[in-house]
Design a protein around this motif. Structure first.
Motif, mmCIF file in Angstrom:
data_model
loop_
_atom_site.group_PDB
_atom_site.id
_atom_site.type_symbol
_atom_site.label_atom_id
_atom_site.label_comp_id
_atom_site.label_asym_id
_atom_site.label_seq_id
_atom_site.Cartn_x
_atom_site.Cartn_y
_atom_site.Cartn_z
ATOM 1 N N PHE A 409 29.363 -9.747 -23.746
ATOM 2 C CA PHE A 409 30.325 -9.409 -24.812
ATOM 3 C C PHE A 409 29.971 -10.127 -26.110
ATOM 4 C CE2 PHE A 409 34.316 -10.110 -27.067
ATOM 5 C CZ PHE A 409 34.802 -8.819 -27.145
ATOM 6 N N SER A 443 36.351 -15.080 -26.227
ATOM 7 C CA SER A 443 35.286 -14.885 -25.243
ATOM 8 C C SER A 443 34.558 -16.186 -24.931
ATOM 9 C CB SER A 443 34.296 -13.840 -25.757
ATOM 10 O OG SER A 443 33.270 -13.613 -24.805
ATOM 11 N N MET A 516 38.488 -8.520 -25.578
ATOM 12 C CA MET A 516 38.169 -7.092 -25.694
ATOM 13 C C MET A 516 39.225 -6.348 -26.502
ATOM 14 S SD MET A 516 36.848 -6.407 -21.787
ATOM 15 C CE MET A 516 36.384 -4.725 -22.135
ATOM 16 N N TYR A 519 38.767 -7.211 -30.152
ATOM 17 C CA TYR A 519 37.638 -6.473 -30.726
ATOM 18 C C TYR A 519 38.027 -5.027 -30.999
ATOM 19 C CZ TYR A 519 32.991 -4.487 -31.243
ATOM 20 O OH TYR A 519 31.890 -3.830 -31.719
ATOM 21 N N SER A 520 38.788 -4.428 -30.089
ATOM 22 C CA SER A 520 39.219 -3.050 -30.286
ATOM 23 C C SER A 520 40.163 -2.927 -31.477
ATOM 24 C CB SER A 520 39.912 -2.537 -29.021
ATOM 25 O OG SER A 520 40.440 -1.242 -29.224
ATOM 26 N N ILE A 532 37.650 0.829 -24.053
ATOM 27 C CA ILE A 532 38.082 -0.546 -23.820
ATOM 28 C C ILE A 532 39.317 -0.559 -22.929
ATOM 29 C CG2 ILE A 532 39.133 -2.553 -24.927
ATOM 30 C CD1 ILE A 532 37.237 -2.213 -27.210
ATOM 31 N N PHE A 562 30.308 -1.081 -21.901
ATOM 32 C CA PHE A 562 31.039 -1.443 -23.113
ATOM 33 C C PHE A 562 30.079 -1.897 -24.204
ATOM 34 C CE2 PHE A 562 32.977 -4.791 -25.671
ATOM 35 C CZ PHE A 562 33.978 -4.064 -26.289
#
Length: 593
Positions: A409, A443, A516, A519-520, A532, A562
């Motif tokens: 990631f 992360s 995640m 980030y989305s 996601i 991803f």
């Protein structure tokens, strides 16, 4: 006078010993009178059977061995090249070696321990009764016990002076055991004794005001409780001296009934008080089906039955068998307050609930069920420890997978910034496609937590490795649990340590999902956002299943997909060039993931 060669001449002159030579000589043997030592009561379980051989040795032989081959361990048996005579032990005109005497008969226990038995004295001892000092000490003990017996049984007096050594007053079922204690110079320093009653399956002593602690026994609730413990001591005596006398009538049949019920109880109950599991009990019954009769194999069979009887009696004493308030299931406490009722405190309960997902409470109740009444059943302990170790190992596997997922990631920004992902239109990478800082932070913390979960799991597995072996005894497990109970916050603190790998691994998953979603949020896309959400659901569902191999495969596939789809725009057909490999269209990648 010593002779020595000096310059080729034979001279006869006294040789003076040096201090070093004088130290090598064995110490002088001081004869002791058997009347100087009074016999002390001792329980069969406290006999120094397994320690005595380490403290006994022939000082003269060991001193000679030290002079011949220095340095030499004083507690070892000196051996040498032994001569073999013609037809040794096999000459027809010679009888087999007989180490017995007119009074004493020599027997060998199945473990190899030598002991002596006297039919006239109704006495057994594992000391060398053929030695004069040992023999005299035993005779003195018999006279002293005869005197005490006369005071207790005043109506029975010896008929003549020849019966002054007959301490048993012609009770054929009584048997005296004498333990002779030696020092490192092989001199007698003490004598201990107990009397076994083969008719009532009990042991006894003759002193007034004797306590259980004085002979090495535990505390008891009443006379009947003590009686059960003394029966167990009797079977310990039979186990140690099994070669000269058969089992009491009915003991073998009763033991088989005890084992049959114990095996049935273990198979039909999850909280049985039986000490062994059903598989072990079934094996015991198969071994007991082979009877050795009255031949040479009788001593082995007698020792086997006596050992099982001692275990059965010890289990009865622990569970208050036959007494009011007897323990009917393993989880019931009788000697102490149940540990599960202890309040660990508001702060510890808050920490366990908020940060450790309340997992310490689950482990704490298991520890309390294993450590009932401050004692440990080795079978329950192995079951508990096997379960927690499997949890630690599976958590380490999941944490390792999550560490790889976090590394992948964090590499998304590198892929976007370097332009390693190319579209068919050869469009340059958008600067806004860099990894958002909140997502990177979440992360990175998730990766650190996964490393912490791996390390803590490895340390816990290694710490408890010796306690999970077949060689771990109930005493060792009990000492470990007692040590945990004495630590800060007791067993609840130990439960918090046990749940650390799971808590770190779960926090790692939560932060990874947060990264995640972050980030989305900062990088909206028609393709990215639904994918996601799909990946998050997949990770959560896979983690909840608890299947290590399937989790690893699904998380790796989802994380890889991803990374590849993170920088796509709204297109239908294109190809990627990653490390020289070609990946087909988007729809096939969705099917793969």
């Amino acid at each position: 006078m010593a002779q020595s060669f000096t310059h080729g001449e034979l001279v006869s002159s006294p040789t003076e010993m040096t201090p070093a030579d004088r130290d090598l000589l064995p110490p002088p043997v001081v004869k002791q009178s058997h009347t100087d030592i009074s016999p002390l009561p001792v329980a069969p379980c406290k006999l120094a059977r397994y320690e005595r051989a380490d403290n006994q040795y022939d000082s003269a032989l060991c001193a000679q061995a030290r002079r011949l081959t220095p340095p030499h361990d004083a507690f070892s048996v000196p051996v040498a090249d032994h001569p073999i005579k013609p037809m040794m032990f096999c000459k027809p005109s010679e009888d087999q070696p007989d180490y017995s005497s007119q009074l004493w008969k020599r027997f060998i226990h199945p473990e190899g321990q030598v002991y002596y038995h006297s039919d006239d004295l109704q006495l057994v001892t594992d000391a060398d009764a053929t030695r004069e000092d040992v023999h005299q000490a035993i005779m003195g003990t018999c006279k002293e016990l005869r005197r005490q017996m006369n005071q207790i049984l005043a109506h029975q007096r010896p008929d003549s002076e020849t019966e002054e050594l007959l301490w048993h007053h012609h009770h054929e079922n009584w048997e005296l055991c004498v333990e002779v204690v030696f020092d490192t110079d092989n001199l007698i320093t003490g004598i201990s004794y107990y009397i076994a009653d083969w008719n009532r399956r009990c042991v006894m002593w003759l002193e007034e005001g004797l306590s259980g602690k004085a002979v090495g026994l535990e505390h008891h609730a009443c006379d009947e409780h003590l009686r059960q413990d003394l029966e167990g001591q009797f079977w310990k005596h039979v186990e140690y001296f099994s070669a000269h006398r058969p089992l009491p009538d009915g003991a073998y049949e009763e033991l088989k009934g005890i084992l049959v019920y114990a095996g049935t109880d273990r198979m039909t109950s999850t909280d049985s008080t039986a000490s062994f599991n059903a598989t072990d009990i079934r094996s015991f019954l198969q071994l007991l089906q082979v009877e050795c009769g009255d031949g040479p194999g009788q001593r082995y069979f007698t020792a086997t039955v006596a050992r099982h009887w001692h275990e059965a009696c010890d289990n009865r004493v622990h569970h208050l068998y036959g007494l009011p308030g007897a323990r009917l299931c393993r989880s019931q406490s009788r000697y102490y307050a149940p540990l599960a009722t202890d309040n660990p405190g508001l702060f510890m309960r808050t920490v366990a609930s908020v940060f450790l997902f309340n997992d310490p409470v689950r482990i704490y109740h298991k520890l309390c069920a294993t450590y009932v009444d401050r004692s440990v059943c080795i079978d329950h302990w192995r079951t508990f420890l096997k379960g927690v170790q499997e949890d630690w190992r599976s958590n380490s596997v999941i944490a390792t997978v999550m560490l790889a997922a976090n590394m992948g990631f964090l590499a998304i920004g590198q892929l976007g910034g370097t332009g390693s992902v190319k579209t068919s239109g050869d469009v340059n990478a958008d600067p806004s496609a860099q990894m958002p800082l909140p997502a990177q932070t979440l992360s990175a913390i998730s990766a650190l937590l996964s490393i912490g979960s791996i390390i803590s799991g490895m340390l816990l597995v290694r710490r408890h490795r010796e306690l999970d072996t077949p060689y771990c005894t109930a005493d060792q497990a009990g000492e470990y649990m007692s040590e945990c109970a004495r630590q800060f916050n007791g067993l609840f603190g130990a439960a918090m340590h046990f749940s650390t790998p799971f808590a770190l691994q779960l926090w790692c998953l939560i932060l990874f999902v947060g990264a995640m979603l972050t980030y989305s949020f900062f990088t909206p896309s028609f393709i990215i956002s639904p994918f996601i959400a799909f990946t998050v659901v997949r990770i959560d569902m896979d983690s909840a299943t608890g299947v290590g191999g399937e989790i690893a495969s699904n998380v790796r596939g989802s994380a890889s997909a991803f990374i590849l789809l993170a920088r796509l725009d709204d297109v239908d057909t294109y190809s990627f060039e990653i490390s020289g490999s070609s990946v087909p269209a988007v729809h096939e990648r969705y099917e793969r993931s």
